[in-house]
Design an enzyme around this catalytic site. Structure first.
Site, PDB file in Angstrom:
ATOM      1  N   ARG A 171      25.856 -18.828 -22.125  1.00 50.46           N
ATOM      2  CA  ARG A 171      26.667 -18.911 -23.564  1.00 50.46           C
ATOM      3  C   ARG A 171      25.611 -18.883 -24.482  1.00 50.46           C
ATOM      4  O   ARG A 171      25.867 -18.311 -25.727  1.00 50.46           O
ATOM      5  CB  ARG A 171      27.442 -19.881 -23.219  1.00 50.46           C
ATOM      6  CG  ARG A 171      28.796 -19.794 -22.540  1.00 50.46           C
ATOM      7  CD  ARG A 171      29.547 -21.330 -22.247  1.00 50.46           C
ATOM      8  NE  ARG A 171      30.611 -20.842 -21.425  1.00 50.46           N
ATOM      9  CZ  ARG A 171      31.481 -21.896 -20.820  1.00 50.46           C
ATOM     10  NH1 ARG A 171      31.191 -23.041 -20.993  1.00 50.46           N
ATOM     11  NH2 ARG A 171      32.333 -21.603 -20.142  1.00 50.46           N
ATOM     12  N   SER A 324       7.400 -25.863 -53.858  1.00 55.83           N
ATOM     13  CA  SER A 324       6.394 -27.137 -53.534  1.00 55.83           C
ATOM     14  C   SER A 324       6.880 -28.476 -54.450  1.00 55.83           C
ATOM     15  O   SER A 324       7.347 -28.119 -55.496  1.00 55.83           O
ATOM     16  CB  SER A 324       4.903 -26.598 -53.964  1.00 55.83           C
ATOM     17  OG  SER A 324       4.170 -27.782 -53.997  1.00 55.83           O
ATOM     18  N   LYS A 330       4.501 -21.964 -56.422  1.00 57.20           N
ATOM     19  CA  LYS A 330       4.261 -21.597 -55.064  1.00 57.20           C
ATOM     20  C   LYS A 330       5.373 -20.946 -54.648  1.00 57.20           C
ATOM     21  O   LYS A 330       6.581 -20.985 -54.739  1.00 57.20           O
ATOM     22  CB  LYS A 330       4.076 -22.979 -54.080  1.00 57.20           C
ATOM     23  CG  LYS A 330       2.886 -23.756 -54.264  1.00 57.20           C
ATOM     24  CD  LYS A 330       1.639 -22.816 -54.091  1.00 57.20           C
ATOM     25  CE  LYS A 330       1.818 -22.655 -52.214  1.00 57.20           C
ATOM     26  NZ  LYS A 330       1.305 -23.855 -51.666  1.00 57.20           N
ATOM     27  N   ASN A 332       6.079 -20.472 -50.603  1.00 54.54           N
ATOM     28  CA  ASN A 332       5.453 -20.486 -49.376  1.00 54.54           C
ATOM     29  C   ASN A 332       6.476 -19.683 -48.371  1.00 54.54           C
ATOM     30  O   ASN A 332       7.513 -19.261 -48.557  1.00 54.54           O
ATOM     31  CB  ASN A 332       5.896 -22.056 -49.038  1.00 54.54           C
ATOM     32  CG  ASN A 332       4.425 -22.890 -49.800  1.00 54.54           C
ATOM     33  OD1 ASN A 332       3.365 -22.532 -50.098  1.00 54.54           O
ATOM     34  ND2 ASN A 332       5.128 -23.997 -50.474  1.00 54.54           N
ATOM     35  N   ARG A 363      16.530 -33.118  -2.322  1.00 52.36           N
ATOM     36  CA  ARG A 363      17.131 -33.594  -3.706  1.00 52.36           C
ATOM     37  C   ARG A 363      16.184 -34.123  -4.263  1.00 52.36           C
ATOM     38  O   ARG A 363      15.524 -35.077  -3.450  1.00 52.36           O
ATOM     39  CB  ARG A 363      18.334 -34.555  -3.673  1.00 52.36           C
ATOM     40  CG  ARG A 363      18.854 -35.019  -4.939  1.00 52.36           C
ATOM     41  CD  ARG A 363      19.816 -33.789  -5.281  1.00 52.36           C
ATOM     42  NE  ARG A 363      21.030 -34.013  -4.967  1.00 52.36           N
ATOM     43  CZ  ARG A 363      21.330 -33.185  -3.870  1.00 52.36           C
ATOM     44  NH1 ARG A 363      20.724 -32.175  -3.697  1.00 52.36           N
ATOM     45  NH2 ARG A 363      22.654 -33.190  -3.428  1.00 52.36           N
TER      46      ARG A 363
END
Length: 492
Positions: A171, A324, A330, A332, A363
């Site tokens: 899934r 930032s 900035k 990023n 086991r």
């Protein structure tokens, strides 16, 4: 530490703040009584808060639990898978007369996740060693007394847990493979659009020789196609071997059940029970690790190409994205950074699965149990990385002009290999070009000027210019791009 709410010192989270799940119990010494919390036991209806609704929306989950895979490995998803296994087992056994015909319907009515409290099952699992034991007890309470002995018939806890793990994997694979396919499609588009876009190839982080951005994208494409194909082909078998792999409770008919159980769940039939042969889990973990490495390589390239000094690509933009707290300018590479943060953690998880293959007899005590959360974390991180990279690649901006400008950053040195070829490729030719490169670097001049001024370099100006033309030194780049695109198209 100061609490923003009170202004006083913060004592940190209390034990009650820790969310108990199917495989976790922050109160192992507690009685497990549910009256105090208002929640009923596993066989009763959920308390006021109900069962866990899926993956936590925590402080770091935006980076590490992005995409749909995270929800498919949540505690509720595990519970649903275990219940599906119990119901399917009854159906398979009833089909060949091993249990009464009315058992599947009775069990199906009881196998609804909303009937059970995940937190309480987790608390009980801390006492019994796995969550299947309290779950089976709760299931039996929900059906007629005369049918209870046929719940979990012939099975051991590991049969349910392992088969649920394979069901969870199937899934969770669906959204991961969807995102990987979208990543590959985005790379195919980039490779096709920039088949002839010349840029600097870089080895050991230095300019090497010219390549095309199409070839770089084709390399990403080919790696992604290999990784996702390998992941999609990992077999996911059911587990049904009973107490020690003999199914002796079913007499001589136990072997008839696994193929029917596999058909009920859409999983593979194993040759024999694999309680302590952890190859199926190890193969899955390794395939996820390969995908993680491939995603990380692509993200790393994007991160490096997006550096200010390079600026040949840019990630998608959006309000507040990549900002930032200190520097207003900035931008990023948040997407690439998040991919890399996710995949950084994957090798250790894969190693944990591989280390757990050394198990005791029929086991394991410890190595098997260590797989449960590890496998879910692998899917969570790889799924998140795939989702992040999909966004990056589908919205990637390519600056062709900047790529062209960067070709000249070393003043012609990028083409030194082609000059050696033009001079005959001899050791003497290499010596001449090495000296010319040293002089151009030392004087900060163009390699072309140094070559034309050197009487030992017997090339005309036209020949020097031809040797220094990046577009004339692409070799089979276009052919390789076309081959990657064709291979991708064949995958469908």
């Amino acid at each position: 530490m100061i609490s923003p709410a009170t202004g006083g010192p913060s004592s940190g989270p209390s034990p009650d703040d820790l969310s108990p799940g199917l495989f976790s119990d922050p109160h192992p010494g507690a009685s497990g009584a549910s009256g105090a919390s208002g929640a009923s036991g596993p066989s009763g209806t959920p308390g006021p808060s109900g069962p866990s609704s899926g993956p936590s929306t925590g402080l770091f989950s935006g980076m590490f639990a992005r995409g749909e895979a995270s929800a498919r490995v949540s505690d509720v998803a595990w519970l649903a898978a275990m219940l599906d296994v119990e119901a399917a087992l009854a159906g398979a056994q009833a089909g060949i007369g091993l249990v009464p015909a009315e058992v599947p319907a009775a069990l199906a009515a009881a196998c609804r996740p909303e009937l059970y409290d995940v937190a309480e099952l987790g608390r009980e699992a801390a006492r019994t060693g796995n969550p299947v034991i309290p779950l089976v007890a709760a299931l039996r309470e929900r059906i007629e007394p005369e049918l209870r002995r046929f719940v979990h018939y012939g099975a051991t806890s590991q049969d349910v847990n392992d088969t649920a793990a394979m069901l969870i994997a199937r899934r969770a694979l669906a959204p991961v493979l969807t995102d990987l396919s979208a990543c590959a499609d985005a790379c195919a588009r980039l490779a096709s659009e920039h088949r002839d876009t010349v840029m600097a190839g870089r080895t050991v982080l230095q300019h090497a020789v010219p390549i095309t951005f199409g070839l770089k994208a084709a390399g990403w494409l080919s790696a992604l196609d290999h990784a996702r194909t390998g992941l999609a082909r990992v077999p996911l078998p059911v587990q049904y071997g009973g107490a020690a792999g003999t199914l002796s409770v079913l007499g001589a008919r136990g072997h008839e059940v696994p193929p029917l159980l596999a058909a009920e769940l859409g999983l593979a039939e194993p040759v024999v029970p694999w309680h302590t042969d952890r190859t199926p889990v190890a193969r899955l973990a390794c395939a996820l690790g390969t995908v993680a490495g491939t995603l990380g390589k692509t993200a790393n390239d994007v991160k490096l190409l997006a550096q200010t000094e390079v600026a040949e690509v840019a990630e998608p933009t959006g309000p507040g994205r990549g900002t930032s707290s200190a520097m207003p300018h900035k931008r990023n590479p948040v997407g690439s950074m998040s991919v890399l943060a996710c995949v950084q953690r994957v090798p250790g998880l894969v190693a944990s699965i591989l280390d757990g293959m050394v198990q005791e007899h029929e086991r394991a005590a410890g190595p098997w149990q260590a797989e449960w959360e590890t496998l879910g974390e692998l899917f969570r991180l790889v799924g998140s990385a795939a989702s992040w990279l999909r966004e990056v690649l589908e919205g990637l901006t390519v600056d062709v002009a900047r790529m062209r400008a960067n070709l000249g950053a070393t003043r012609g040195l990028l083409m030194a290999e082609q000059v050696v070829v033009r001079l005959g490729g001899t050791p003497e030719a290499r010596r001449l070009v090495d000296a010319a490169c040293d002089r151009a670097t030392g004087e900060g001049t163009q390699l072309r000027e140094v070559l034309l001024a050197d009487p030992g370099v017997r090339l005309s100006a036209e020949e020097v210019d031809a040797a220094l033309d990046p577009a004339g030194a692409l070799g089979s780049a276009a052919v390789f791009v076309d081959r990657a695109l064709a291979a991708h198209e064949n995958l469908g």
